[in-house]
Motif scaffolding. Sequence first.
Motif, PDB file in Angstrom:
ATOM      1  N   CYS A 170       0.818  -1.211   0.000  1.00 43.85           N
ATOM      2  CA  CYS A 170       0.000   0.000   0.000  1.00 43.85           C
ATOM      3  C   CYS A 170       0.849   1.258   0.000  1.00 43.85           C
ATOM      4  CB  CYS A 170      -0.961  -0.001   1.194  1.00 43.85           C
ATOM      5  SG  CYS A 170      -0.215   0.462   2.774  1.00 43.85           S
ATOM      6  N   ASP A 171       0.267   2.290  -0.566  1.00 44.67           N
ATOM      7  CA  ASP A 171       0.828   3.637  -0.501  1.00 44.67           C
ATOM      8  C   ASP A 171      -0.190   4.505   0.220  1.00 44.67           C
ATOM      9  OD1 ASP A 171       1.748   6.197  -0.835  1.00 44.67           O
ATOM     10  OD2 ASP A 171       1.561   6.233  -3.015  1.00 44.67           O
ATOM     11  N   PRO A 172       0.099   4.920   1.458  1.00 43.97           N
ATOM     12  CA  PRO A 172      -0.876   5.716   2.217  1.00 43.97           C
ATOM     13  C   PRO A 172      -0.820   7.200   1.901  1.00 43.97           C
ATOM     14  CG  PRO A 172       0.997   5.231   3.601  1.00 43.97           C
ATOM     15  CD  PRO A 172       1.270   4.564   2.275  1.00 43.97           C
ATOM     16  N   HIS A 173      -0.552   7.546   0.639  1.00 39.46           N
ATOM     17  CA  HIS A 173      -0.379   8.973   0.361  1.00 39.46           C
ATOM     18  C   HIS A 173      -1.679   9.759   0.417  1.00 39.46           C
ATOM     19  CE1 HIS A 173      -0.592   8.653  -4.375  1.00 39.46           C
ATOM     20  NE2 HIS A 173      -1.789   8.769  -3.860  1.00 39.46           N
ATOM     21  N   GLU A 174      -2.829   9.063   0.415  1.00 40.22           N
ATOM     22  CA  GLU A 174      -4.081   9.803   0.585  1.00 40.22           C
ATOM     23  C   GLU A 174      -4.129  10.421   1.988  1.00 40.22           C
ATOM     24  OE1 GLU A 174      -5.098   9.798  -2.232  1.00 40.22           O
ATOM     25  OE2 GLU A 174      -4.928   7.834  -3.145  1.00 40.22           O
ATOM     26  N   ILE A 175      -3.946   9.575   2.984  1.00 39.37           N
ATOM     27  CA  ILE A 175      -4.006  10.085   4.358  1.00 39.37           C
ATOM     28  C   ILE A 175      -2.786  10.955   4.671  1.00 39.37           C
ATOM     29  CG2 ILE A 175      -2.877   8.131   5.516  1.00 39.37           C
ATOM     30  CD1 ILE A 175      -5.064   8.389   7.705  1.00 39.37           C
ATOM     31  N   CYS A 176      -1.646  10.671   4.039  1.00 40.78           N
ATOM     32  CA  CYS A 176      -0.463  11.495   4.285  1.00 40.78           C
ATOM     33  C   CYS A 176      -0.644  12.907   3.743  1.00 40.78           C
ATOM     34  CB  CYS A 176       0.768  10.849   3.655  1.00 40.78           C
ATOM     35  SG  CYS A 176       1.340   9.374   4.537  1.00 40.78           S
ATOM     36  N   ASN A 177      -1.369  13.056   2.640  1.00 40.55           N
ATOM     37  CA  ASN A 177      -1.631  14.388   2.106  1.00 40.55           C
ATOM     38  C   ASN A 177      -2.538  15.205   3.009  1.00 40.55           C
ATOM     39  OD1 ASN A 177      -0.665  15.407  -0.674  1.00 40.55           O
ATOM     40  ND2 ASN A 177      -0.890  13.200  -0.976  1.00 40.55           N
ATOM     41  N   VAL A 178      -3.285  14.531   3.882  1.00 41.75           N
ATOM     42  CA  VAL A 178      -4.141  15.226   4.836  1.00 41.75           C
ATOM     43  C   VAL A 178      -3.428  15.412   6.177  1.00 41.75           C
ATOM     44  CG1 VAL A 178      -6.355  15.188   6.063  1.00 41.75           C
ATOM     45  CG2 VAL A 178      -6.212  14.292   3.725  1.00 41.75           C
ATOM     46  N   LEU A 179      -2.770  14.346   6.667  1.00 40.43           N
ATOM     47  CA  LEU A 179      -2.251  14.342   8.034  1.00 40.43           C
ATOM     48  C   LEU A 179      -0.735  14.270   8.139  1.00 40.43           C
ATOM     49  CD1 LEU A 179      -4.784  11.835   9.656  1.00 40.43           C
ATOM     50  CD2 LEU A 179      -4.931  14.329   9.590  1.00 40.43           C
ATOM     51  N   GLY A 180      -0.021  14.074   7.038  1.00 42.36           N
ATOM     52  CA  GLY A 180       1.430  13.976   7.099  1.00 42.36           C
ATOM     53  C   GLY A 180       1.905  12.726   7.809  1.00 42.36           C
ATOM     54  N   THR A 181       2.935  12.864   8.646  1.00 39.97           N
ATOM     55  CA  THR A 181       3.528  11.696   9.299  1.00 39.97           C
ATOM     56  C   THR A 181       2.562  11.014  10.261  1.00 39.97           C
ATOM     57  OG1 THR A 181       4.526  13.155  10.970  1.00 39.97           O
ATOM     58  CG2 THR A 181       5.898  12.522   9.089  1.00 39.97           C
ATOM     59  N   GLU A 182       1.563  11.739  10.759  1.00 44.41           N
ATOM     60  CA  GLU A 182       0.565  11.096  11.613  1.00 44.41           C
ATOM     61  C   GLU A 182      -0.168  10.005  10.834  1.00 44.41           C
ATOM     62  OE1 GLU A 182      -3.352  12.168  14.424  1.00 44.41           O
ATOM     63  OE2 GLU A 182      -2.617  13.615  12.939  1.00 44.41           O
ATOM     64  N   GLY A 183      -0.488  10.281   9.594  1.00 45.01           N
ATOM     65  CA  GLY A 183      -1.144   9.287   8.760  1.00 45.01           C
ATOM     66  C   GLY A 183      -0.221   8.139   8.398  1.00 45.01           C
ATOM     67  N   LEU A 184       1.036   8.451   8.119  1.00 45.03           N
ATOM     68  CA  LEU A 184       2.007   7.413   7.787  1.00 45.03           C
ATOM     69  C   LEU A 184       2.235   6.481   8.978  1.00 45.03           C
ATOM     70  CD1 LEU A 184       3.940   6.254   5.716  1.00 45.03           C
ATOM     71  CD2 LEU A 184       5.608   7.995   6.361  1.00 45.03           C
ATOM     72  N   SER A 185       2.357   7.043  10.164  1.00 48.45           N
ATOM     73  CA  SER A 185       2.535   6.231  11.370  1.00 48.45           C
ATOM     74  C   SER A 185       1.310   5.358  11.631  1.00 48.45           C
ATOM     75  CB  SER A 185       2.811   7.122  12.582  1.00 48.45           C
ATOM     76  OG  SER A 185       4.044   7.803  12.449  1.00 48.45           O
ATOM     77  N   TYR A 186       0.128   5.910  11.375  1.00 44.70           N
ATOM     78  CA  TYR A 186      -1.103   5.135  11.557  1.00 44.70           C
ATOM     79  C   TYR A 186      -1.091   3.892  10.670  1.00 44.70           C
ATOM     80  CZ  TYR A 186      -6.013   3.802  11.066  1.00 44.70           C
ATOM     81  OH  TYR A 186      -7.184   3.087  11.008  1.00 44.70           O
ATOM     82  N   PHE A 187      -0.664   4.043   9.432  1.00 39.33           N
ATOM     83  CA  PHE A 187      -0.637   2.888   8.538  1.00 39.33           C
ATOM     84  C   PHE A 187       0.448   1.894   8.929  1.00 39.33           C
ATOM     85  CE2 PHE A 187      -3.867   4.478   5.883  1.00 39.33           C
ATOM     86  CZ  PHE A 187      -4.248   3.431   5.053  1.00 39.33           C
ATOM     87  N   ALA A 188       1.618   2.379   9.290  1.00 42.15           N
ATOM     88  CA  ALA A 188       2.688   1.469   9.709  1.00 42.15           C
ATOM     89  C   ALA A 188       2.278   0.692  10.957  1.00 42.15           C
ATOM     90  CB  ALA A 188       3.970   2.259   9.966  1.00 42.15           C
ATOM     91  N   ASN A 189       1.632   1.374  11.906  1.00 41.33           N
ATOM     92  CA  ASN A 189       1.174   0.701  13.125  1.00 41.33           C
ATOM     93  C   ASN A 189       0.052  -0.285  12.820  1.00 41.33           C
ATOM     94  OD1 ASN A 189       3.002   2.184  14.631  1.00 41.33           O
ATOM     95  ND2 ASN A 189       1.535   3.785  15.137  1.00 41.33           N
ATOM     96  N   SER A 190      -0.842   0.078  11.914  1.00 43.70           N
ATOM     97  CA  SER A 190      -1.919  -0.831  11.523  1.00 43.70           C
ATOM     98  C   SER A 190      -1.352  -2.074  10.858  1.00 43.70           C
ATOM     99  CB  SER A 190      -2.901  -0.132  10.576  1.00 43.70           C
ATOM    100  OG  SER A 190      -3.581   0.926  11.218  1.00 43.70           O
ATOM    101  N   ALA A 191      -0.398  -1.883   9.952  1.00 41.51           N
ATOM    102  CA  ALA A 191       0.183  -3.015   9.228  1.00 41.51           C
ATOM    103  C   ALA A 191       0.813  -4.022  10.170  1.00 41.51           C
ATOM    104  CB  ALA A 191       1.222  -2.510   8.226  1.00 41.51           C
ATOM    105  N   SER A 192       1.290  -3.564  11.296  1.00 37.05           N
ATOM    106  CA  SER A 192       1.986  -4.442  12.237  1.00 37.05           C
ATOM    107  C   SER A 192       1.059  -5.415  12.960  1.00 37.05           C
ATOM    108  CB  SER A 192       2.744  -3.597  13.268  1.00 37.05           C
ATOM    109  OG  SER A 192       3.712  -2.777  12.633  1.00 37.05           O
ATOM    110  N   VAL A 193      -0.252  -5.164  12.933  1.00 37.62           N
ATOM    111  CA  VAL A 193      -1.166  -5.998  13.719  1.00 37.62           C
ATOM    112  C   VAL A 193      -2.203  -6.721  12.862  1.00 37.62           C
ATOM    113  CG1 VAL A 193      -0.869  -4.534  15.742  1.00 37.62           C
ATOM    114  CG2 VAL A 193      -2.774  -4.084  14.177  1.00 37.62           C
TER     115      VAL A 193
END
Length: 572
Positions: free
Chosen positions: A109-132
Amino acid sequence: MEKNSKLPPGFLERCIDQAIGRTKADLVIKGAKFLNLVTGEIAQSDIAISGNRIIGTYENYDGVREIDGRGLIAVPGFIDTHVHCESTLVAPSEFDRIVLPRGTTTAICDPHEICNVLGTEGLSYFANSASVLAMDLRVQLSSCVPATGMETSGAELRAGDLLPYLSHPKVLGLAEFMNFPGVLHKDPVVMEKLYAFSGEHIDGHAPKLSGRDLNAYLSCGIRNCHETTSLPEAWEKLRKGMHLLIREGTVTRDVRTLSPVLTPETSLQCSFCTDDRNPLDIFAEGHLDYLVRKAIASGVPMLHAYRAVSYAAARGFGLRDRGLIAPGQRADIVLLEDLESCAVKRVIAGGRLVDEIDFAARNIPAFVGLNSMKLDPVSAEDFIVPASGPTTAVIGIERDQIVTRHLTMTLPYQNGRRQVDLENDVLKIAVLARHGKNRNIGRGFVKGFGFKNGALASSVGHDSHNVCVTGTDEAQMALAVNRLIELGGGFVAVSNGQVVGELPLRMAGLMSVKSAETVRDELQALRQATSQMGCPLAEPFLHLAFMPLPVIPHLKITDMGVVDVDKFELVA
């Protein structure tokens, strides 16, 4: 295998003992056939599994647990090579829950949709989600936030913001490099990222790029493209060594067109991806299983279709631990009732039967971006289009494509203002900045939505995700936008001065906080509402969402105005 992952003590010793038969395998699929993607044969064999790894084929095995595979054919788990989970309109945890039982065991996945809205907060959310998650979700680091300088995004990610994530075990590399004009013109911000990720995996995005421009783009270490929509374009990219990601989303559907390139010579250089596929299509048609079915129905030999959806995909992204039914490979296995129709019966992900996974027990991160609509209420006057004459550029919608036409039309003109032309299906369109940075409104005209009375508004507007609205008159456009603000983001349909359909997307204005089934039902109701308005498009909100994407030819619109993508400049 994930980066920096360590095998638990004794794991390899257990694999050896179980493979040799000194002890029983943890799990054995008995009596099934499997498709060997190396030789092309359909073999009759037990498949033995220890932990999350296949440890035996072409032999008979006893297992602590055994699955009756008689009458079934095993193939490797499917790999989605390019997806924006946000475009399924549900959280990553819901994406996991609905596509894994359909055979998609890995997604990139490329979380650039949420990153364009929230920046690193969105990127961290996806990385943390992917881990579980139960599936293996890999994350590419969004390279184009914002995609261009001709729009206002909620955030900006530079190379220094992305590099700390490169060591994350779920991260593969740099996501689709959408700003291909920036590459060709050696934009300093673009070059900084290309240098920073030199030697790492870099995804491409190069619609219509050819000749020396394509050579230059590939010379920067960019490896693939999912934006190919014609056979000549596909063959040129393959001849130049590009890995072709054949897409079948909700709007853009390329499998049938591109299926002739899946030949014995090229099938290891081609993969499948969904890119943007909504829950309606996932529930009704399937996910990657649908792409395989459609490819085979389009004449692709079964071996090549199944190679593309697993083996070739794994090799194209350096995931050498999966993609085959073979010892040493990750135990991602799809059991099919029939190869030709890709009829999924059971799925094993990382050695676990998916129907035994407790999805509710996953430790899912808290939702983010629940207050992302930083836009004041609007009035009808905000959508007036003053002009010096009646002739103007008009965006022309192409059905089943996100590419648009650059039309020039003469519109009704009165008191220094251009007006809609309902007889010729020309509506007003506007993009409103929603990230609290400015009050920009880009205004223009679009042909192809088809309805004669009403408005549609969306907070999903690739890739900066400002509010996009189209309508037959300013008052209904304002009504749709103001209702969208009240919802906290989503989709709104207005007709005859009334809201006739809506879908709230509270998380960053992109994703629902509800179940995928609820979103499916709400989308179905919204589809019926837009159909009753007279809109001929099956998914008008997805077409609307791509109107502000200024890296897809030929004419688009952002909060800064109408964009000539071919010239890569705002239209005066």
